[in-house]
Design an enzyme around this catalytic site. Sequence first.
Site, PDB file in Angstrom:
ATOM      1  N   HIS A 153      11.946 -31.589  21.513  1.00  0.00           N
ATOM      2  CA  HIS A 153      12.490 -29.461  21.254  1.00  0.00           C
ATOM      3  C   HIS A 153      13.531 -29.585  20.916  1.00  0.00           C
ATOM      4  O   HIS A 153      14.356 -28.574  21.651  1.00  0.00           O
ATOM      5  CB  HIS A 153      11.893 -28.765  21.999  1.00  0.00           C
ATOM      6  CG  HIS A 153      10.988 -29.210  22.577  1.00  0.00           C
ATOM      7  ND1 HIS A 153       9.655 -28.820  22.427  1.00  0.00           N
ATOM      8  CD2 HIS A 153      10.260 -29.999  23.533  1.00  0.00           C
ATOM      9  CE1 HIS A 153       8.320 -29.132  22.181  1.00  0.00           C
ATOM     10  NE2 HIS A 153       8.966 -29.992  23.066  1.00  0.00           N
ATOM     11  N   SER A 213      38.134 -27.517   3.358  1.00  0.00           N
ATOM     12  CA  SER A 213      37.320 -26.374   2.995  1.00  0.00           C
ATOM     13  C   SER A 213      39.125 -25.482   2.589  1.00  0.00           C
ATOM     14  O   SER A 213      39.943 -26.589   2.769  1.00  0.00           O
ATOM     15  CB  SER A 213      37.909 -25.266   4.321  1.00  0.00           C
ATOM     16  OG  SER A 213      37.173 -24.107   4.355  1.00  0.00           O
ATOM     17  N   LYS A 247      38.727 -27.636   8.743  1.00  0.00           N
ATOM     18  CA  LYS A 247      37.563 -27.759   8.316  1.00  0.00           C
ATOM     19  C   LYS A 247      37.059 -30.093   7.553  1.00  0.00           C
ATOM     20  O   LYS A 247      38.439 -29.982   6.801  1.00  0.00           O
ATOM     21  CB  LYS A 247      36.749 -27.360   7.433  1.00  0.00           C
ATOM     22  CG  LYS A 247      36.606 -26.210   8.419  1.00  0.00           C
ATOM     23  CD  LYS A 247      35.395 -25.942   8.838  1.00  0.00           C
ATOM     24  CE  LYS A 247      34.231 -26.429   8.475  1.00  0.00           C
ATOM     25  NZ  LYS A 247      33.514 -24.901   7.982  1.00  0.00           N
ATOM     26  N   GLU A 305      24.503 -33.308   3.951  1.00  0.00           N
ATOM     27  CA  GLU A 305      24.199 -31.829   3.228  1.00  0.00           C
ATOM     28  C   GLU A 305      22.957 -32.218   2.121  1.00  0.00           C
ATOM     29  O   GLU A 305      22.372 -31.639   1.765  1.00  0.00           O
ATOM     30  CB  GLU A 305      25.279 -30.639   3.179  1.00  0.00           C
ATOM     31  CG  GLU A 305      25.285 -30.672   4.333  1.00  0.00           C
ATOM     32  CD  GLU A 305      26.533 -29.825   4.849  1.00  0.00           C
ATOM     33  OE1 GLU A 305      26.762 -29.015   5.024  1.00  0.00           O
ATOM     34  OE2 GLU A 305      28.024 -29.774   4.669  1.00  0.00           O
TER      35      GLU A 305
END
Length: 481
Positions: free
Chosen positions: A179, A300, A306, A313
């Site tokens: 979970h 970024s 960043k 991804e």
Amino acid sequence: MPTPPPPNDADPKDGPAPTVGLPQYGTWSGRFAEPMSERMQRFNASIRFDQRLAAVDIAGSRAHARMLAGAGILSKTDLEAIERGLAAISGEIERGEFAWKLADEDVHLAIEKRLTELVGDAGKRLHTARSRNDQVATDVRLWLRGEIDALSAQIKALRRALLDLADRHADAIMPGFTHLQGAQPVTFGHYLMAYDAMLARDMERFADCRRRVNRLPLGSAALAGTSFPIDREAVARELGFEGLAPNSIDAVSDRDFAIEFEAAAALVAVHLSRFAEELVLWSTPRFGFITLADRFCTGSSIMPQKKNPDVPELVRGKSARVIGALTTLLVLMKAQPLAYNKDNQEDKEPLFDTVDTLADTLAIMTDLVATGLAANVDRMRDAAREGFATATDLADYLVSKGLPFRDAHEAVARAVREAESRHCDLAELPLPDLRGFSPLIDADVFDVLTLEGSVRSRDHPGGTSPRQVRAAIAAARASLA
Ligand code: ARG
């Protein structure tokens, strides 16, 4: 009417863009009284993308011609001319000199037309006892067989990189999750081996699917077979097929083999996507379990701090294309009457895209696992310590001292609540306080409350103990040798 886009607005992975012109070659146009419009040519043609079947198409034609000659259907002179012509065409294609023309419709007609230009009437005899229906089915199977082998080799390479990483971290303790809540301590090596287990199944699926890909449709002709005394077994032998497609109607229409491949490929993509998702999570500062090398990330344009995990991804994102391709092929086939229908021309782009996507994904993931992933083992260990991860071990300890498991569960749950209120771990509760939850607890409890004791005790095949993880790695390595 708006003008249709030029033919080469397409994927650069397709071959050179075919040039446009009205069909001049009368492959099938004898029956027709009017020429095709350019719009119709574009809509009908597959030459933009099926060029990539050229090498297998030539191999199939060569085997077919040899069989025809062997069976006395084609003269020796014609066979020689055909072999010479096909070899010349191979060279032209390899050197990028072959003129791909939209008017030629597809790879099969383009090669046959060029062959006839080069060797005359012998070229026109090649299509005896054959149809593009059995020809294209043969080509796709031959091509896919090679790609399955290449992808399987790539999965092997990724597994080898995973095994090396797992080996280096067979003792590194991290929290295991259910979970997405910290559950029990495991080792990072064991975690990585979970992905190896998935990829091992993927290899099995590819190998299994390959056996059904590797059946020869050629000889089925349009759908009913041919009246010529062909020798299908000889063609199968020459092309390395394991057997014949048993029914000519099925053989020209069947794309099960492509769907099976897509299903197996979709699972590979899903496995890589799950792994990628964990890499995304673990590389966030909040987890901090791993650091990805800069070259797999981007920055970024607005937020200077960043570092984004673009490779995982994209691996996660690209699984969508592969899953979509499986659906495309299933829907393509679901209401087709027997036998061949032109719908089947639509099987190629999803298949090609799946192979390209998986090949790219496997290559970059292998690179990342082998060279771009640093495990922050201290962070992992700290996280495992924080979440009462050894609570099950304490319950097992009480059970081994005679307490029924349900009572043990209850006693440990109370201990966890106490530790939580004191903001400490179970192992930090003093012995007298622990004894308050059960008088069965003695000083030896601290052996099981440690993370090392916990993982070491799960010492059976499939368990997380470093000994078992190393055994699993050794077994996997042996299976890949
Ligand atoms: N380009 C076609 C395909 O990809 C080849 C087969 C054409 N057969 C036919 N009967 N028109 O399926």
